[in-house]
Design an enzyme around this catalytic site. Structure first.
Site, PDB file in Angstrom:
ATOM      1  N   ASP A  35       0.809  -1.211   0.000  1.00 19.26           N
ATOM      2  CA  ASP A  35       0.000   0.000   0.000  1.00 19.26           C
ATOM      3  C   ASP A  35       0.848   1.270   0.000  1.00 19.26           C
ATOM      4  O   ASP A  35       2.013   1.270   0.408  1.00 19.26           O
ATOM      5  CB  ASP A  35      -0.886   0.046   1.250  1.00 19.26           C
ATOM      6  CG  ASP A  35      -2.104  -0.849   1.140  1.00 19.26           C
ATOM      7  OD1 ASP A  35      -2.157  -1.696   0.232  1.00 19.26           O
ATOM      8  OD2 ASP A  35      -3.005  -0.702   1.995  1.00 19.26           O
ATOM      9  N   ASP A  36       0.210   2.363  -0.440  1.00 19.65           N
ATOM     10  CA  ASP A  36       0.671   3.747  -0.256  1.00 19.65           C
ATOM     11  C   ASP A  36       1.767   4.191  -1.213  1.00 19.65           C
ATOM     12  O   ASP A  36       2.302   5.288  -1.052  1.00 19.65           O
ATOM     13  CB  ASP A  36       1.142   3.999   1.180  1.00 19.65           C
ATOM     14  CG  ASP A  36       0.017   3.884   2.204  1.00 19.65           C
ATOM     15  OD1 ASP A  36      -1.130   3.628   1.793  1.00 19.65           O
ATOM     16  OD2 ASP A  36       0.296   4.037   3.407  1.00 19.65           O
TER      17      ASP A  36
ATOM     18  N   HIS B  78      -6.055   2.963  -4.273  1.00 20.56           N
ATOM     19  CA  HIS B  78      -5.990   3.150  -2.820  1.00 20.56           C
ATOM     20  C   HIS B  78      -6.345   4.592  -2.447  1.00 20.56           C
ATOM     21  O   HIS B  78      -5.912   5.079  -1.403  1.00 20.56           O
ATOM     22  CB  HIS B  78      -4.580   2.788  -2.321  1.00 20.56           C
ATOM     23  CG  HIS B  78      -4.467   2.624  -0.834  1.00 20.56           C
ATOM     24  ND1 HIS B  78      -5.378   1.921  -0.078  1.00 20.56           N
ATOM     25  CD2 HIS B  78      -3.530   3.080   0.055  1.00 20.56           C
ATOM     26  CE1 HIS B  78      -5.010   1.940   1.187  1.00 20.56           C
ATOM     27  NE2 HIS B  78      -3.897   2.645   1.290  1.00 20.56           N
TER      28      HIS B  78
ATOM     29  N   HIS C  78      -5.437   9.311   0.573  1.00 26.09           N
ATOM     30  CA  HIS C  78      -5.430   8.504   1.795  1.00 26.09           C
ATOM     31  C   HIS C  78      -6.295   9.078   2.924  1.00 26.09           C
ATOM     32  O   HIS C  78      -5.891   9.058   4.089  1.00 26.09           O
ATOM     33  CB  HIS C  78      -3.992   8.311   2.290  1.00 26.09           C
ATOM     34  CG  HIS C  78      -3.767   7.010   3.001  1.00 26.09           C
ATOM     35  ND1 HIS C  78      -4.062   6.815   4.332  1.00 26.09           N
ATOM     36  CD2 HIS C  78      -3.246   5.833   2.576  1.00 26.09           C
ATOM     37  CE1 HIS C  78      -3.741   5.599   4.701  1.00 26.09           C
ATOM     38  NE2 HIS C  78      -3.245   4.972   3.636  1.00 26.09           N
TER      39      HIS C  78
ATOM     40  N   HIS D 177       3.615  -2.328   3.169  1.00 20.82           N
ATOM     41  CA  HIS D 177       3.659  -0.976   2.620  1.00 20.82           C
ATOM     42  C   HIS D 177       4.976  -0.736   1.881  1.00 20.82           C
ATOM     43  O   HIS D 177       6.043  -1.030   2.415  1.00 20.82           O
ATOM     44  CB  HIS D 177       3.517   0.069   3.726  1.00 20.82           C
ATOM     45  CG  HIS D 177       2.163   0.078   4.380  1.00 20.82           C
ATOM     46  ND1 HIS D 177       1.803  -0.842   5.356  1.00 20.82           N
ATOM     47  CD2 HIS D 177       1.085   0.881   4.186  1.00 20.82           C
ATOM     48  CE1 HIS D 177       0.559  -0.600   5.738  1.00 20.82           C
ATOM     49  NE2 HIS D 177       0.106   0.434   5.054  1.00 20.82           N
TER      50      HIS D 177
END
Length: 243
Positions: free
Chosen positions: A67-68, A117, A121, A211
């Site tokens: 993620d991210d 995603h 955020h 991540h």
């Protein structure tokens, strides 16, 4: 109107202007972001020389997800995945995809999935329908503009969702997906602890959350070979989140 909502709408408006201008701006980013720092080189020759690409599924499949990103540690994640013959799923932020489109293309070229995603955020369930739609569609545009297929999966930041978020994702052509194993790698855990959190909890069909887009992602890179070898030693093969 609450001050939080006003700030969110202001941030989204500024982000949209940045996107249409071919720029990016840091709006509502998650804590621990890595994009203003310089990556440490943590992939070693010895780490890659030990790599094996056998991937037998005697006990079932496990999806490795990140993620991210894309961010400063993404290239090293990709290097490890390539050495071990692993395909993974990257849940990327739209504002980062707009800044690093070459990394999106590298993920696609490696046989990985690039999925949505959100743009910046946020806690999606705190947004109204128009804001949710913007977060999803702006990210879709950034990802496809970078050269990846339109995402069909949406992972809500923090796992924060509701029926409105789920409905908007469906209207955008995506289904919501979470995870079953959280490595908590963003908390600054040691590589051995990150790997143990996966190997101690793994079951067939597990979806592992890691991540590549936070400042602590160096430890994730270091843990990744142990995770992959450990899964395969236990009879699990690594697979995409949709396999």
């Amino acid at each position: 109107m609450s001050s939080r909502r006003v700030l969110a709408e202001l941030g989204l408006g500024v982000g949209l202007l940045a996107l249409t201008a071919g720029l990016t701006i840091d709006v509502l980013s998650p804590p621990g972001k890595a994009d203003t720092e310089k990556a440490r080189t943590v992939v070693t020759t010895a780490m890659l020389q030990a790599a094996r690409t056998d991937n037998r599924c005697t006990r079932g499949r496990v999806a490795l997800t990140f993620d991210d990103g894309p961010d400063i540690y993404t290239p090293q994640v990709l290097k490890v995945l390539r050495a071990y013959g692993v395909r993974a799923t990257f849940f990327v932020m739209g504002q980062k995809a707009a800044v690093r489109p070459a990394l999106i293309r590298a993920e696609v070229a490696g046989g990985h999935l690039v999925e949505n995603h959100s743009w910046s955020h946020p806690h999606m369930a705190d947004l109204d329908q128009a804001q949710i739609d913007w977060q999803l569609t702006a990210t879709q545009r950034a990802i496809t503009a970078a050269g990846a297929p339109a995402p069909t999966l949406f992972r809500p930041p923090f796992g924060n969702t509701n029926t409105t978020v789920d409905g908007e994702a469906k209207l955008t052509g995506m289904r919501v997906i979470r995870w079953s194993i959280d490595t908590a790698d963003w908390r600054g855990r040691e590589p051995g602890d990150i790997a143990a959190s996966v190997l101690d909890q793994v079951v067939p069909g597990a979806v592992v959350l890691m991540h590549d887009g936070v400042r602590q992602s160096a430890a994730t890179v270091q843990a990744l070979p142990t995770v992959i070898r450990g899964l395969r030693a236990r009879g699990f093969c690594t697979a995409l989140a949709t396999d």
